[in-house]
Design a protein around this motif. Structure first.
Motif, PDB file in Angstrom:
ATOM      1  N   SER A   5       0.827  -1.207   0.000  1.00  0.00           N
ATOM      2  CA  SER A   5       0.000   0.000   0.000  1.00  0.00           C
ATOM      3  C   SER A   5       0.863   1.260   0.000  1.00  0.00           C
ATOM      4  CB  SER A   5      -0.949   0.002   1.210  1.00  0.00           C
ATOM      5  OG  SER A   5      -0.222  -0.062   2.428  1.00  0.00           O
ATOM      6  N   ALA A   9       0.905   4.211  -2.728  1.00  0.00           N
ATOM      7  CA  ALA A   9       0.734   5.607  -2.340  1.00  0.00           C
ATOM      8  C   ALA A   9       1.828   6.485  -2.928  1.00  0.00           C
ATOM      9  CB  ALA A   9       0.729   5.719  -0.813  1.00  0.00           C
ATOM     10  N   ASP A  12       1.053   7.104  -6.471  1.00  0.00           N
ATOM     11  CA  ASP A  12      -0.012   8.102  -6.619  1.00  0.00           C
ATOM     12  C   ASP A  12       0.528   9.522  -6.461  1.00  0.00           C
ATOM     13  OD1 ASP A  12      -1.827   6.065  -6.988  1.00  0.00           O
ATOM     14  OD2 ASP A  12      -2.525   6.063  -4.903  1.00  0.00           O
ATOM     15  N   PRO A  99      -1.261  10.706   0.532  1.00  0.00           N
ATOM     16  CA  PRO A  99      -1.390   9.252   0.349  1.00  0.00           C
ATOM     17  C   PRO A  99      -0.530   8.396   1.276  1.00  0.00           C
ATOM     18  CG  PRO A  99      -1.391  10.324  -1.786  1.00  0.00           C
ATOM     19  CD  PRO A  99      -1.095  11.385  -0.779  1.00  0.00           C
ATOM     20  N   VAL A 100       0.658   8.890   1.713  1.00  0.00           N
ATOM     21  CA  VAL A 100       1.495   8.081   2.614  1.00  0.00           C
ATOM     22  C   VAL A 100       1.203   8.364   4.082  1.00  0.00           C
ATOM     23  CG1 VAL A 100       3.362   7.844   0.934  1.00  0.00           C
ATOM     24  CG2 VAL A 100       3.420   9.736   2.564  1.00  0.00           C
TER      25      VAL A 100
END
Length: 377
Positions: A5, A9, A12, A99-100
């Motif tokens: 994930s 991220a 993204d 995102p992170v």
């Protein structure tokens, strides 16, 4: 977040300008993860991400300050000293709503290989060229503020930005959030070297207070307090207080470890990683790169046995290359070798203190006192 994930991220964040080909873990510290990214067009990137920082306000604050200082340092050096091979900042974010889910900084990797790997393929003439190239860069950084003094004089601290004239804005030096009693105490900027050194001793005392093994042992705690008093008494003998040239503000590059210097195939300096520039007294701003060190924390007499260190080069080569370094640095800034010599013991002491190497510091302090007294105990 899982690695899968986290990799998604990161992709993204960089899309659509960059396409991530691969993501690998490259290191981990408390609340900070380092990733190695391979992008299209053979671009290599290092991403440092504040993981789980939302659960630790002190960690979040420290990481935000750290990343801000690094980016400010890169921007300042890029504009002020274009010859210094600073990394290119691809992305930076101080927030956690991304995102992170944490602050991050992503920089393009420097050209070349890390010094400890690169030297294996260099002959002596290339090692001499490498050493001279590093000396010229460090002396150039050091010389920058000496050749263009500001009015009023700059204080000692970290570069946190630039003003409308392009001059550096000097802010506090922040310690690791791990030292809980120091986490909320930004340090500086400082007006003079005495103030700076007094703060260093204060911070070391706080580190000892936060060390449960010391704090819970009255005998150990008293031994540390006694050591701190002796260090304070030693300062006038190892600080060049009577030489104003050694107390002037000078620019310093803080990370001279082998893994932070990148070398090209011909021995030239390809880049510097982990860049954070600080303004320090000249006697502290001049420093040797780690591969030329056999003193202080790099001496076999004081090294922490729990942290083994393998020299990058044999002793006979180091002795020769130190002469090469001195000659090359002196051509750029004649006062650089003088500062190396006059600030040597003071820099050694501060390194021991910053590493919290209590036993090494105790033995070093005892040896220095004997040297200063002509061998008398």
């Amino acid at each position: 977040m899982t690695m899968f994930s986290l990799a998604k991220a990161v992709g993204d964040i960089l899309a659509p300008e960059f396409v991530v080909i691969s993501v690998f873990p490259a290191g981990q510290a408390p609340h900070e993860l380092t990733l190695s990214l391979e992008l299209e067009d053979e671009i290599s990137v290092t991403a440092r991400i504040g993981c789980d920082a939302n659960n630790n306000p002190a960690a979040l604050q420290w990481l935000q300050r750290k990343y801000a200082r690094e980016v400010a340092s890169i921007a300042y050096l890029e504009n002020a000293i274009p010859s210094v091979p600073v990394p290119y900042v691809i992305q930076v974010d101080q927030n956690t709503t991304n995102p992170v889910q944490g602050p991050y900084v992503m920089v393009e990797d420097p050209l070349g290989e890390q010094l400890q790997t690169a030297v294996a393929d260099l002959d002596m003439s290339q090692k001499e060229f490498m050493t001279a190239n590093i000396a010229e860069s460090l002396a150039g950084i050091y010389r920058h503020m000496l050749s263009s003094p500001s009015s009023p004089p700059l204080k000692f601290g970290a570069i946190t930005g630039t003003d409308a004239r392009g001059a550096p804005i000097i802010g506090p030096i922040s310690r690791s959030w791990l030292h809980s009693s120091s986490a909320s105490r930004p340090e500086g900027p400082f007006s003079d070297i005495k103030q700076f050194l007094s703060n260093e001793l204060t911070q070391l005392a706080r580190v000892a207070q936060d060390d449960e093994a010391i704090a819970s042992n009255p005998q150990a705690a008293e031994a540390i307090r006694s050591l701190l008093r002796r260090l304070n008494d030693l300062l006038p003998a190892i600080t060049p207080l009577n030489d104003p040239a050694m107390l002037r503000p000078a620019l310093s590059y803080s990370d001279l470890r082998d893994q932070s210097l990148f070398i090209l195939e011909d021995g030239a300096l390809g880049g510097m990683a982990g860049l954070e520039a600080t303004v320090l007294p000249a006697c502290l701003a001049a420093a040797w790169p780690a591969f030329l060190r056999r003193d202080g924390i790099y001496s076999k007499n004081y090294r922490n046995p729990k942290e083994p260190w393998r020299p990058t080069l044999p002793d006979n080569e180091v002795a020769h290359l130190r002469d090469v370094f001195i000659r090359a640095a002196a051509k750029v800034e004649p006062s650089f070798p003088v500062a190396l010599q006059k600030g040597e013991r003071l820099r050694q002491m501060l390194e021991f203190m910053n590493a919290s190497n209590w036993e090494g510091l105790r033995r070093w302090e005892s040896d220095v006192r004997k040297e200063l007294s002509g061998g008398r105990p």
